[in-house]
Design an enzyme around this catalytic site. Structure first.
Site, short mmCIF file in Angstrom:
data_model
loop_
_atom_site.label_atom_id
_atom_site.label_comp_id
_atom_site.label_asym_id
_atom_site.label_seq_id
_atom_site.Cartn_x
_atom_site.Cartn_y
_atom_site.Cartn_z
N ASN A 25 -1.29 3.90 -4.55
CA ASN A 25 -1.19 3.92 -3.09
C ASN A 25 -0.09 4.88 -2.69
O ASN A 25 1.02 4.83 -3.23
CB ASN A 25 -0.90 2.53 -2.54
CG ASN A 25 -0.81 2.53 -1.02
OD1 ASN A 25 0.17 2.98 -0.44
ND2 ASN A 25 -1.84 1.99 -0.37
N SER A 48 -6.00 3.33 -0.02
CA SER A 48 -5.35 3.39 1.30
C SER A 48 -5.49 2.04 1.99
O SER A 48 -6.57 1.41 1.93
CB SER A 48 -5.98 4.49 2.16
OG SER A 48 -5.30 4.62 3.39
N GLU A 49 -4.41 1.59 2.66
CA GLU A 49 -4.40 0.25 3.25
C GLU A 49 -5.48 0.04 4.31
O GLU A 49 -5.87 -1.09 4.57
CB GLU A 49 -3.05 -0.06 3.92
CG GLU A 49 -1.85 -0.03 3.03
CD GLU A 49 -1.09 1.26 3.19
OE1 GLU A 49 0.02 1.25 3.75
OE2 GLU A 49 -1.62 2.31 2.77
N ASN A 50 -5.92 1.14 4.95
CA ASN A 50 -6.94 0.97 5.98
C ASN A 50 -8.34 0.74 5.41
O ASN A 50 -9.31 0.61 6.16
CB ASN A 50 -6.94 2.14 6.96
CG ASN A 50 -7.11 3.49 6.28
OD1 ASN A 50 -6.68 3.68 5.16
ND2 ASN A 50 -7.73 4.43 6.96
N GLY A 51 -8.44 0.67 4.07
CA GLY A 51 -9.70 0.25 3.46
C GLY A 51 -10.45 1.32 2.72
O GLY A 51 -11.59 1.63 3.05
#
Length: 219
Positions: A25, A48-51
């Protein structure tokens, strides 16, 4: 050394930390540049944290796809086999310990491995994002950051800003060198050839321990 050169040095050296098969990440800002310098013989899966799993490097100018962005809103590319999903699933990946490496930026870091990277009191705060989860969920935490902010030192004896997480940082990579957080303090492991040990210490509040195997930074 101008700002672009500094950022390139940090991103290139940070990319050398990645190993084949790592799930990685990259935090917003400077760390996103690391995706452009992953060695060709090393296959990593960028998350990525947004998916998203399977993020690529930055797109060529003029070829940006507005439907493809990272957690910071920057344009990205995706690699064959990439998958997208909701943010709840994305954070389950992080919190479940499935991220091998996270590379983040910093406002401050100290000799205990404490990190402050989300707010300066009195200034507008966009939010912590996924940094807190990444710091405690990733197996290896690397900071990719400029050594100082102008004349202000960022590598301290003790952070003065609100912490993102305590005692979670493993390694610091700046334009001056590579440092590891140990129980005894911050050990200088690599030094950029344009700097001396004395110059690095002068730019650092925490007392550095010079590693017995100190070597030239790979840039």
């Amino acid at each position: 050394m101008d700002k672009n050169q500094i950022r390139e040095i940090i991103a290139k050296r940070s990319a050398k930390e990645l190993k084949d098969g790592d799930v990685v990440n990259l935090g917003i800002g400077l760390p996103t540049l690391v995706a452009n310098y992953v060695p060709k013989n090393v296959h990593v899966i960028l998350q990525s944290e947004n998916g998203l799993l399977g993020m690529g490097g930055s797109p060529e100018q003029g070829k940006e796809d507005p439907t493809l962005i990272n957690a910071g809103g920057g344009f990205i590319t995706v690699l064959p086999g990439a998958s997208s999903f909701d943010s709840a699933t994305s954070f389950a990946i992080i919190r479940g310990g499935h991220v091998d490496v996270t590379i983040l930026g910093a406002l401050q870091v100290d000799e205990k491995g404490n990190l402050a990277n989300w707010m300066i009191p009195g200034k507008k705060t966009p939010g912590m994002g996924g940094a807190m989860d990444l710091l405690v969920g990733a197996r290896l935490v690397i900071l990719a950051m400029e050594h100082t902010a102008g004349d202000t030192k960022k590598i301290l004896k003790q952070c003065t800003l609100p912490l993102t997480a305590a005692g979670q940082v493993n390694k610091i990579i700046t334009e001056m060198g590579v440092m590891e957080i140990t129980p005894d303090g911050i050990v200088l492991k690599e030094i950029h050839p344009e700097f001396t040990i004395e110059q690095i210490q002068h730019a650092t509040e925490a007392e550095l321990i010079v590693g017995e195997d100190l070597k030239q930074m790979a840039v």
